[in-house]
Design an enzyme around this catalytic site. Sequence first.
Site, PDB file in Angstrom:
ATOM      1  CB  SER A 117      10.750  96.039 -28.943  1.00  0.00           C
ATOM      2  OG  SER A 117      10.955  95.567 -30.266  1.00  0.00           O
ATOM      3  CE  LYS A 168      12.371  92.216 -30.776  1.00  0.00           C
ATOM      4  NZ  LYS A 168      12.151  93.447 -31.553  1.00  0.00           N
ATOM      5  CB  SER A 190      12.325  97.459 -32.392  1.00  0.00           C
ATOM      6  OG  SER A 190      11.282  97.905 -31.582  1.00  0.00           O
TER       7      SER A 190
HETATM    8  N1  GLN Z   1       8.844 101.898 -30.323  1.00  0.00           N
HETATM    9  C1  GLN Z   1       8.011 101.529 -31.437  1.00  0.00           C
HETATM   10  C2  GLN Z   1       6.732 100.915 -30.925  1.00  0.00           C
HETATM   11  O1  GLN Z   1       6.584 100.846 -29.765  1.00  0.00           O
HETATM   12  C3  GLN Z   1       8.742 100.600 -32.362  1.00  0.00           C
HETATM   13  C4  GLN Z   1       8.740  99.188 -31.978  1.00  0.00           C
HETATM   14  C5  GLN Z   1       9.414  98.288 -32.967  1.00  0.00           C
HETATM   15  O2  GLN Z   1      10.144  98.747 -33.855  1.00  0.00           O
HETATM   16  N2  GLN Z   1       9.104  97.011 -32.876  1.00  0.00           N
HETATM   17  O3  GLN Z   1       5.892 100.525 -31.662  1.00  0.00           O
END
Ligand code: GLN
Length: 475
Positions: A148, A72, A172
């Site tokens: 994400s 990532k 994410s």
């Molecule tokens: N969807 C969550 C957010 O927008 C989690 C994101 C993540 O785990 N990086 O913060």
Amino acid sequence: MSLATQPIRDLRRQLTAGEIRPSDILDDLAGAIESREPALGAYLSFKLDAAKQAADEADLSLPLGGIPIALKDNINARGEPCTCSSRYLEKGYVSPYDATVTAKLKAAGAIPFGRLNMDEFAMGSSTENAALGRTVNPHAPDRIPGGSSGGSAAAVAAGTAVAALGSDTGGSIRQPASHCGVVGLKPSYGRVSRYGLVAFASSLDQIGPLTRSVDDSAAILQAIAGHDPSDSTSLDSEVPDFSAQLDAGVSGLKLGLPKEYFGEGIEPAVRACVEARVRELESQGAEIVEISLPHTEHAVATYYIIAPAEASSNLARFDGIRYGHRSANPDDLLDLYKKSREEGFGPEVKRRILLGTYVLSSGYYDAFYNRAQKVRTLIRRDFSEAFEKVDAILSPVAPSPARRIGGNSDDPLKEYLSDIYTIAANLAGICAISVPAGMVESDGAQLPVGLQILGPHLGEATLLRVAKAAEVAQG
Ligand code: GLN
């Protein structure tokens, strides 16, 4: 069968037997990337030629010797960009160092070769907040891959990566794994070093693997886990052999079903799919116990105070001076800070910084931030009480399968609410995994759905054992 879609253990066997060379895997990956990547958009960049050179030199006696792994784009690798899919870091930043996970992968013989798309600074659940690319779901091009770590999940699902690393602050890794039909593991807080991961919310962030199987997940966790003096929150505790118990089955284990995770809001087809996997685990000998995690309803509100608060502090380092974007014509120093941030950050990142700054500001700190910390303690306590009764907890990963691209773009609250089942694990610091549970029909498409398994802090060995049983149950 393409080498890019084979289990790591099979690849390793063929490599050590001399039947294939590491560059053969990269050749198959290159072919898959060439055919699928233009439509998929999982990668921000990759360097297959340099990887081939590294592959020629790979020490095949090491546990991941010769296995290519994609990262990532918020995980630093020396000499590579690390854009976090943000305009802010699009140009001019080349990482001078390896994140500890990158160094550990290299030390285990793996070959990091590509950078995967993500929501900007890992803020989002769809990869639509990416500023530098557009990733679609490999099962349906009009759907999000989740986020994400959407690039990581999409690449593994499409066979354009053997395995990938992602990061999970509130879901994410698990949510995109669920949406793309792969395995995504969020280790316990402190299990894996965060050194070299671009920080979003430091008390919640963890790096973990996205893979095609539970075996592969265990193999990668083995390589990246362990204490790191460069991350003061990484734990100095023994790293067990995560593969040792994998095939032990679930007979005799108690698995909890939290009633709060199967109530209102979940799509009936998702619920039915998850419940079918629960019944299979029961038929394998697990005892299914109904449990309660009474503070679940406060998890989303708690997370969306704590995570933006930490983000607003972490992202203060992007000031136009040290890294990435610098505005061209500022009036003075203050204007340089303002313009660089205004031009470099996308709308969701700005929203989080505003929210975070607000809840930390004098007069609101006690009412929001301090109160959220107290509720976090209650959520953590819910889990420790539950794990006195059960070995692991079963739940859905997300209330619905992957939605259409653009579906929630003007409704951030709706998007935040869909994190309901994943964020509590981060608030509590426990480990959790998403394993494919099956395909469901949703709005005219056949889409994958994940089963989430939650385990106690540092309980990855049992977690992976349950995950393997759930995977085996589906054949
Ligand atoms: N969807 C969550 C957010 O927008 C989690 C994101 C993540 O785990 N990086 O913060």
